[in-house]
Write an enzyme that holds these catalytic residues in place. Structure first.
Site, PDB file in Angstrom:
ATOM      1  N   GLY A  44       0.871  -1.151  -0.008  1.00 49.92           N
ATOM      2  CA  GLY A  44      -0.011   0.014   0.049  1.00 49.92           C
ATOM      3  C   GLY A  44       0.922   1.197  -0.002  1.00 49.92           C
ATOM      4  O   GLY A  44       1.915   1.135   0.547  1.00 49.92           O
ATOM      5  N   GLN A  49       2.832   9.931   1.655  1.00 51.65           N
ATOM      6  CA  GLN A  49       4.240   9.360   1.718  1.00 51.65           C
ATOM      7  C   GLN A  49       5.356   9.659   0.491  1.00 51.65           C
ATOM      8  O   GLN A  49       6.165   9.197   0.336  1.00 51.65           O
ATOM      9  CB  GLN A  49       3.873   7.659   1.484  1.00 51.65           C
ATOM     10  N   CYS A  86       5.794  -0.333   7.530  1.00 50.36           N
ATOM     11  CA  CYS A  86       5.354   1.000   6.716  1.00 50.36           C
ATOM     12  C   CYS A  86       6.622   1.469   5.686  1.00 50.36           C
ATOM     13  O   CYS A  86       7.913   1.629   6.359  1.00 50.36           O
ATOM     14  CB  CYS A  86       4.960   2.285   7.686  1.00 50.36           C
ATOM     15  N   LEU A  87       6.355   1.709   4.631  1.00 51.44           N
ATOM     16  CA  LEU A  87       7.489   2.035   3.674  1.00 51.44           C
ATOM     17  C   LEU A  87       8.090   3.372   4.138  1.00 51.44           C
ATOM     18  O   LEU A  87       9.128   3.951   3.623  1.00 51.44           O
ATOM     19  CB  LEU A  87       6.865   2.279   2.401  1.00 51.44           C
ATOM     20  N   HIS A 128      -4.563   1.126   7.547  1.00 55.68           N
ATOM     21  CA  HIS A 128      -3.138   1.733   7.673  1.00 55.68           C
ATOM     22  C   HIS A 128      -3.026   2.979   6.707  1.00 55.68           C
ATOM     23  O   HIS A 128      -2.649   4.018   7.105  1.00 55.68           O
ATOM     24  CB  HIS A 128      -2.066   0.823   7.395  1.00 55.68           C
ATOM     25  N   GLU A 129      -3.557   2.772   5.432  1.00 54.81           N
ATOM     26  CA  GLU A 129      -3.463   3.811   4.581  1.00 54.81           C
ATOM     27  C   GLU A 129      -4.425   5.083   4.811  1.00 54.81           C
ATOM     28  O   GLU A 129      -4.117   6.174   4.573  1.00 54.81           O
ATOM     29  CB  GLU A 129      -3.730   3.375   3.068  1.00 54.81           C
ATOM     30  N   HIS A 132      -2.579   7.330   7.220  1.00 51.84           N
ATOM     31  CA  HIS A 132      -1.673   8.127   6.553  1.00 51.84           C
ATOM     32  C   HIS A 132      -2.494   9.349   5.917  1.00 51.84           C
ATOM     33  O   HIS A 132      -1.851  10.691   6.081  1.00 51.84           O
ATOM     34  CB  HIS A 132      -0.927   7.483   5.325  1.00 51.84           C
TER      35      HIS A 132
END
Ligand code: ZN
Length: 164
Positions: A44, A49, A86-87, A128-129, A132
């Site tokens: 994702g 991000q 997480c990226l 999660h997204e 963000h």
């Protein structure tokens, strides 16, 4: 190399704004985000991000790439603790408690009203997204003790590829 910003970048803690028109810019942005997500690789990626505070994220929970524009959480059920990364916090994983099931309502890249829902990976990615887009990083979903330890670990080890 990728365009993903990491913990400390202001766009990760800012609230994102709704997208008014799904124009070429948005369609191209969604394609670019899908490319960046796969290259990372990740399951994702939310616009903050890559430094863009707009309400759009992309994901692939095993069913191909999907685009969620102006998503709203409409239903959740249960709760479950699972390992999550997480990226924007590359190289780290923590046990995070979330709802087991989540359902969101959004628009897709064609402007169609769309529902995404599920448990396991799908439920987790959606939550999660969404976080963000609210400017909420994984660190805020932790217990106080976990967060303290995580911040300490990050301050010592940094992220993979950090220039020293
Ligand atoms: Zn993330």
């Amino acid at each position: 190399m990728n365009d993903i910003v990491v913990f400390g970048h202001p766009s990760l803690t800012s609230k994102s704004e709704n997208i008014i028109n799904i124009d070429d810019y948005v369609v191209n942005l969604s394609k670019k985000m899908i490319d960046i997500m796969y290259a990372a690789p990740g399951v994702g990626l939310a616009a903050p991000q890559i430094g863009i505070n707009k309400n759009i994220f992309v994901f692939d929970a095993g069913d191909g790439p999907k685009v969620a524009i102006n998503p709203k959480l409409v239903k959740t059920e249960g709760s479950i603790v699972f390992m999550e990364g997480c990226l924007s916090l590359p190289g780290y994983y923590w046990d995070i408690e979330r709802h087991e099931y989540a359902k969101i309502q959004c628009l897709n890249e064609n402007g169609d009203e769309t529902i995404y829902e599920g448990d396991e990976l799908m439920g987790r990615v959606l939550q999660h997204e969404l976080d963000h887009l609210k400017g909420k990083l994984l660190l805020k979903s932790m217990t106080r003790k976990q967060r303290k330890e995580a911040l300490k670990e990050i301050s010592i080890k940094g992220f993979p590829g950090d220039k020293i």
